[in-house]
Design a protein around this motif. Structure first.
Motif, short mmCIF file in Angstrom:
data_model
loop_
_atom_site.label_atom_id
_atom_site.label_comp_id
_atom_site.label_asym_id
_atom_site.label_seq_id
_atom_site.Cartn_x
_atom_site.Cartn_y
_atom_site.Cartn_z
N MET A 1 0.82 -1.19 0.00
CA MET A 1 0.00 0.00 0.00
C MET A 1 0.87 1.26 0.00
N LEU A 2 1.92 1.22 0.81
CA LEU A 2 2.81 2.37 0.91
C LEU A 2 3.55 2.62 -0.41
N ALA A 3 3.95 1.53 -1.08
CA ALA A 3 4.65 1.66 -2.35
C ALA A 3 3.75 2.28 -3.41
N ILE A 4 2.50 1.96 -3.39
CA ILE A 4 1.55 2.53 -4.35
C ILE A 4 1.40 4.02 -4.11
N TRP A 5 1.38 4.43 -2.86
CA TRP A 5 1.24 5.86 -2.53
C TRP A 5 2.42 6.66 -3.06
N PHE A 6 3.66 6.11 -2.94
CA PHE A 6 4.84 6.83 -3.43
C PHE A 6 4.84 6.92 -4.95
N GLN A 7 4.35 5.91 -5.61
CA GLN A 7 4.34 5.93 -7.06
C GLN A 7 3.31 6.89 -7.62
N SER A 8 2.21 7.02 -6.94
CA SER A 8 1.15 7.85 -7.48
C SER A 8 1.19 9.28 -6.96
N ALA A 9 2.09 9.57 -6.02
CA ALA A 9 2.17 10.93 -5.49
C ALA A 9 2.73 11.86 -6.56
N PRO A 10 2.02 12.92 -6.91
CA PRO A 10 2.51 13.84 -7.94
C PRO A 10 3.67 14.66 -7.39
N SER A 11 4.62 14.91 -8.24
CA SER A 11 5.76 15.73 -7.87
C SER A 11 5.42 17.20 -8.11
N GLY A 12 5.69 18.03 -7.14
CA GLY A 12 5.37 19.44 -7.26
C GLY A 12 6.28 20.15 -8.25
N LEU A 13 7.48 19.59 -8.45
CA LEU A 13 8.44 20.23 -9.35
C LEU A 13 8.32 19.71 -10.78
N GLY A 14 7.71 18.58 -10.96
CA GLY A 14 7.57 18.02 -12.30
C GLY A 14 8.92 17.61 -12.84
N SER A 15 9.24 18.01 -14.04
CA SER A 15 10.51 17.62 -14.66
C SER A 15 11.70 18.38 -14.08
N LEU A 16 11.46 19.45 -13.36
CA LEU A 16 12.56 20.20 -12.74
C LEU A 16 13.21 19.41 -11.61
N GLY A 17 12.48 18.51 -10.99
CA GLY A 17 13.04 17.70 -9.91
C GLY A 17 14.17 16.82 -10.40
N GLY A 18 14.06 16.28 -11.59
CA GLY A 18 15.11 15.46 -12.17
C GLY A 18 16.31 16.28 -12.61
N LEU A 19 16.11 17.53 -12.88
CA LEU A 19 17.18 18.41 -13.32
C LEU A 19 17.92 19.04 -12.15
N ALA A 20 17.29 19.12 -11.01
CA ALA A 20 17.88 19.81 -9.86
C ALA A 20 19.12 19.10 -9.34
N LEU A 21 19.13 17.79 -9.30
CA LEU A 21 20.27 17.05 -8.76
C LEU A 21 21.53 17.24 -9.61
N PRO A 22 21.48 17.09 -10.93
CA PRO A 22 22.70 17.35 -11.73
C PRO A 22 23.18 18.80 -11.63
N VAL A 23 22.25 19.74 -11.60
CA VAL A 23 22.65 21.15 -11.47
C VAL A 23 23.33 21.38 -10.13
N LEU A 24 22.77 20.82 -9.07
CA LEU A 24 23.37 20.93 -7.74
C LEU A 24 24.75 20.30 -7.72
N PHE A 25 24.90 19.15 -8.37
CA PHE A 25 26.19 18.48 -8.45
C PHE A 25 27.23 19.37 -9.11
N PHE A 26 26.90 19.99 -10.23
CA PHE A 26 27.85 20.85 -10.93
C PHE A 26 28.17 22.12 -10.14
N VAL A 27 27.23 22.65 -9.41
CA VAL A 27 27.49 23.82 -8.57
C VAL A 27 28.47 23.46 -7.46
N VAL A 28 28.25 22.32 -6.81
CA VAL A 28 29.16 21.88 -5.75
C VAL A 28 30.54 21.59 -6.33
N LEU A 29 30.60 20.94 -7.47
CA LEU A 29 31.87 20.66 -8.14
C LEU A 29 32.62 21.96 -8.44
N TYR A 30 31.92 22.95 -8.94
CA TYR A 30 32.53 24.24 -9.26
C TYR A 30 33.09 24.90 -8.00
#
Length: 103
Positions: A1-30
């Motif tokens: 039941m819990l796994a279904i809730w995580f899969q169906s929970a909408p992300s507030g950031l949408g596609s930006l959530g997937g982009l935030a981690l690489p951008v954060l990585f490059f900022v820290v690297l810099y």
């Protein structure tokens, strides 16, 4: 039941959530790698610009000597114990040494 809730929970950031981690990585690297290296390079270039006759220097190869003359892109060093004169490209100078460091 819990796994279904995580899969169906909408992300507030949408596609930006997937982009935030690489951008954060490059900022820290810099911030952690590139900025300190630029500061070190700038300090080294200033040191090369301030070379003058009489300075004791160490080359990248570990040779220590006293500067006799400074040319546009080269320096002439006197190396002890025989007083041999050697010409080096300025970029091969690793550091200016003081009497306290040489001891």
């Amino acid at each position: 039941m819990l796994a279904i809730w995580f899969q169906s929970a909408p992300s507030g950031l949408g596609s930006l959530g997937g982009l935030a981690l690489p951008v954060l990585f490059f900022v820290v690297l810099y911030v952690l790698m590139i900025v300190p290296n630029q500061r070190k390079q700038k300090k080294w270039q200033e040191m090369l610009g301030q070379l003058k006759a009489g300075d004791r220097v160490t080359t990248n190869g570990g040779i220590r000597g006293t500067i006799l003359t400074v040319k546009d892109d080269a320096v002439v060093l006197r190396v002890q114990p025989d007083g041999v004169k050697l010409e080096f490209v300025k970029n091969s100078i690793a550091a200016v040494t003081t009497d306290e460091q040489a001891s």
